[in-house]
Design a protein around this motif. Structure first.
Motif, PDB file in Angstrom:
ATOM      1  N   UNK A   1       0.806  -1.222   0.000  1.00  0.00           N
ATOM      2  CA  UNK A   1       0.000   0.000   0.000  1.00  0.00           C
ATOM      3  C   UNK A   1       0.844   1.279   0.000  1.00  0.00           C
ATOM      4  N   UNK A   2       2.153   1.163  -0.165  1.00  0.00           N
ATOM      5  CA  UNK A   2       3.007   2.351  -0.012  1.00  0.00           C
ATOM      6  C   UNK A   2       2.951   3.255  -1.238  1.00  0.00           C
ATOM      7  N   UNK A   3       2.983   4.559  -0.953  1.00  0.00           N
ATOM      8  CA  UNK A   3       3.078   5.581  -1.998  1.00  0.00           C
ATOM      9  C   UNK A   3       4.212   6.529  -1.628  1.00  0.00           C
ATOM     10  N   UNK A   4       5.151   6.757  -2.530  1.00  0.00           N
ATOM     11  CA  UNK A   4       6.268   7.647  -2.223  1.00  0.00           C
ATOM     12  C   UNK A   4       5.774   9.072  -1.985  1.00  0.00           C
ATOM     13  N   UNK A   5       6.302   9.743  -0.943  1.00  0.00           N
ATOM     14  CA  UNK A   5       5.950  11.141  -0.725  1.00  0.00           C
ATOM     15  C   UNK A   5       6.680  12.100  -1.657  1.00  0.00           C
ATOM     16  N   UNK A   6       7.561  11.582  -2.478  1.00  0.00           N
ATOM     17  CA  UNK A   6       8.336  12.388  -3.420  1.00  0.00           C
ATOM     18  C   UNK A   6       7.748  12.218  -4.811  1.00  0.00           C
ATOM     19  N   UNK A   7       7.470  13.331  -5.481  1.00  0.00           N
ATOM     20  CA  UNK A   7       6.910  13.266  -6.827  1.00  0.00           C
ATOM     21  C   UNK A   7       7.877  12.566  -7.779  1.00  0.00           C
ATOM     22  N   UNK A   8       7.362  11.860  -8.781  1.00  0.00           N
ATOM     23  CA  UNK A   8       8.247  11.191  -9.744  1.00  0.00           C
ATOM     24  C   UNK A   8       9.223  12.178 -10.374  1.00  0.00           C
ATOM     25  N   UNK A   9      10.458  11.751 -10.520  1.00  0.00           N
ATOM     26  CA  UNK A   9      11.487  12.608 -11.094  1.00  0.00           C
ATOM     27  C   UNK A   9      11.272  12.754 -12.594  1.00  0.00           C
TER      28      UNK A   9
ATOM     29  N   UNK B   1      16.295  19.156  -2.743  1.00  0.00           N
ATOM     30  CA  UNK B   1      15.141  18.652  -3.492  1.00  0.00           C
ATOM     31  C   UNK B   1      14.259  17.787  -2.594  1.00  0.00           C
ATOM     32  N   UNK B   2      14.875  16.851  -1.879  1.00  0.00           N
ATOM     33  CA  UNK B   2      14.085  15.969  -1.023  1.00  0.00           C
ATOM     34  C   UNK B   2      13.455  16.744   0.131  1.00  0.00           C
ATOM     35  N   UNK B   3      14.167  17.725   0.671  1.00  0.00           N
ATOM     36  CA  UNK B   3      13.581  18.525   1.746  1.00  0.00           C
ATOM     37  C   UNK B   3      12.323  19.232   1.250  1.00  0.00           C
ATOM     38  N   UNK B   4      12.399  19.833   0.082  1.00  0.00           N
ATOM     39  CA  UNK B   4      11.241  20.539  -0.467  1.00  0.00           C
ATOM     40  C   UNK B   4      10.081  19.586  -0.715  1.00  0.00           C
ATOM     41  N   UNK B   5      10.382  18.421  -1.273  1.00  0.00           N
ATOM     42  CA  UNK B   5       9.333  17.454  -1.558  1.00  0.00           C
ATOM     43  C   UNK B   5       8.667  16.953  -0.275  1.00  0.00           C
ATOM     44  N   UNK B   6       9.470  16.639   0.727  1.00  0.00           N
ATOM     45  CA  UNK B   6       8.913  16.123   1.973  1.00  0.00           C
ATOM     46  C   UNK B   6       8.116  17.191   2.711  1.00  0.00           C
ATOM     47  N   UNK B   7       8.591  18.445   2.629  1.00  0.00           N
ATOM     48  CA  UNK B   7       7.918  19.524   3.351  1.00  0.00           C
ATOM     49  C   UNK B   7       6.516  19.774   2.834  1.00  0.00           C
TER      50      UNK B   7
ATOM     51  N   UNK C   1      12.133   6.851  -0.864  1.00  0.00           N
ATOM     52  CA  UNK C   1      11.997   7.142  -2.292  1.00  0.00           C
ATOM     53  C   UNK C   1      13.198   6.574  -3.030  1.00  0.00           C
ATOM     54  N   UNK C   2      12.955   6.116  -4.250  1.00  0.00           N
ATOM     55  CA  UNK C   2      14.046   5.607  -5.071  1.00  0.00           C
ATOM     56  C   UNK C   2      14.058   4.096  -5.199  1.00  0.00           C
ATOM     57  N   UNK C   3      12.886   3.462  -5.102  1.00  0.00           N
ATOM     58  CA  UNK C   3      12.847   2.007  -5.194  1.00  0.00           C
ATOM     59  C   UNK C   3      13.356   1.500  -6.540  1.00  0.00           C
ATOM     60  N   UNK C   4      12.988   2.185  -7.615  1.00  0.00           N
ATOM     61  CA  UNK C   4      13.474   1.753  -8.934  1.00  0.00           C
ATOM     62  C   UNK C   4      14.968   2.028  -9.094  1.00  0.00           C
ATOM     63  N   UNK C   5      15.442   3.097  -8.487  1.00  0.00           N
ATOM     64  CA  UNK C   5      16.888   3.378  -8.536  1.00  0.00           C
ATOM     65  C   UNK C   5      17.658   2.327  -7.744  1.00  0.00           C
ATOM     66  N   UNK C   6      17.083   1.896  -6.633  1.00  0.00           N
ATOM     67  CA  UNK C   6      17.707   0.822  -5.864  1.00  0.00           C
ATOM     68  C   UNK C   6      17.701  -0.478  -6.663  1.00  0.00           C
ATOM     69  N   UNK C   7      16.586  -0.776  -7.316  1.00  0.00           N
ATOM     70  CA  UNK C   7      16.506  -1.993  -8.133  1.00  0.00           C
ATOM     71  C   UNK C   7      17.535  -1.963  -9.260  1.00  0.00           C
TER      72      UNK C   7
END
Length: 289
Positions: A59-67, A90-96, A186-192
């Protein structure tokens, strides 16, 4: 992967209440990572406290918009401290501004300094299975909050190309003390992509820090510095040593700002019965233990 140049970004959050992405606990051994109303990770700490069984719900949804490609290309230039700083901002702005993230009242640090994963003494283990065991005796666990995409997935393939030109954006981790490990925000596909290429990805870690511990460390460091300075000034020819002493104080004071706080956990509404119902829905055998 770009060279590991440090970037550290502190942010003070004043928002009150429970964040969307949060840890909830029932008793001493039943844990839940929840996002909004949805359970993301259900975990039970083993009686020996050497690890925890977990199940990922999907059920997870990343809080960071797709790059976007343009943003990724623009932030890729550099490969130095400025590169890390751009991504930290960038991540600070997205999370905020996200409605799905983990930020709650307190002081947070986003840092490229991830000592547990880069110490050279221990390795890290990505727990890719949707069900498994968090082992706290071996390598540091890194737990994705959603299932990793396959190596031939389109986005993963695109990121695999970026690994070779050094422009892969960082994976954002979150240190969760209750799980004694990191989760992937965030970054599951980058980790993969990195796993498919057999490479370590660039990583930024989100950590809650402890201002009180920082203040105590700062006072102790300054007191020690002043005592050492007073002793050294009694003797001639110590100017160079005093300069080094001052530089070391600056470094130590910055290190003190990284004093980790325990990850906050909120009481699970409904307590143990509520946890058991959720576990029974997603992993009946886990609930029956």
């Amino acid at each position: 992967m770009v060279g590991v140049e440090e970037a550290n970004l502190l942010l003070d959050v004043t928002a009150t209440g429970r964040p969307a992405l949060r840890i909830e606990a029932a008793g001493r051994s039943l844990l839940l990572i929840r996002q909004g109303d949805d359970p993301v990770i259900i975990a039970r700490v083993e009686d020996d406290h050497y690890g925890a069984d977990y199940v990922r719900t999907g059920h997870y949804r990343s809080p960071v918009a797709p790059l976007r490609a343009a943003h990724t290309a623009g932030a890729a230039a550099g490969g130095d401290t400025a590169w890390w700083a751009r991504w930290a901002h960038h991540f600070r702005s997205e999370l905020a501004r996200s409605r799905y993230g983990p930020l709650h009242a307190g002081r947070w640090l986003i840092s490229s300094h991830v000592p547990r994963l880069r110490s050279g003494l221990w390795r890290w283990e990505v727990l890719g299975a949707d069900r498994g065991y968090l082992d706290w005796v071996g390598d540091w666990p890194v737990l994705p909050l959603r299932t990793l995409s396959a190596a031939d997935d389109g986005r993963v393939k695109a990121y695999r190309k970026r690994i070779h030109d050094g422009s892969l954006p960082p994976v954002l981790l979150w240190w969760v003390s209750g799980l004694v490990g990191y989760v992937v925000v965030d970054g599951h596909d980058r980790l993969a992509a990195s796993l498919a290429e057999g490479r370590d990805p660039p990583m930024l870690a989100l950590t809650l820090v402890d201002p009180e511990a920082t203040a105590a460390s700062e006072r102790a460091l300054v007191d020690r510095y002043l005592a050492s300075e007073a002793r050294m000034r009694r003797y001639p020819g110590t100017a160079a040593a005093l300069t080094i002493l001052g530089q070391r104080l600056g470094t130590d004071l910055w290190e003190a700002t990284r004093a980790e706080a325990r990850t906050r956990a909120w009481p699970l509404p409904g307590g143990t019965p509520a946890w058991t119902r959720l576990a029974a829905r997603h992993a009946p055998d886990l609930a029956a233990v």
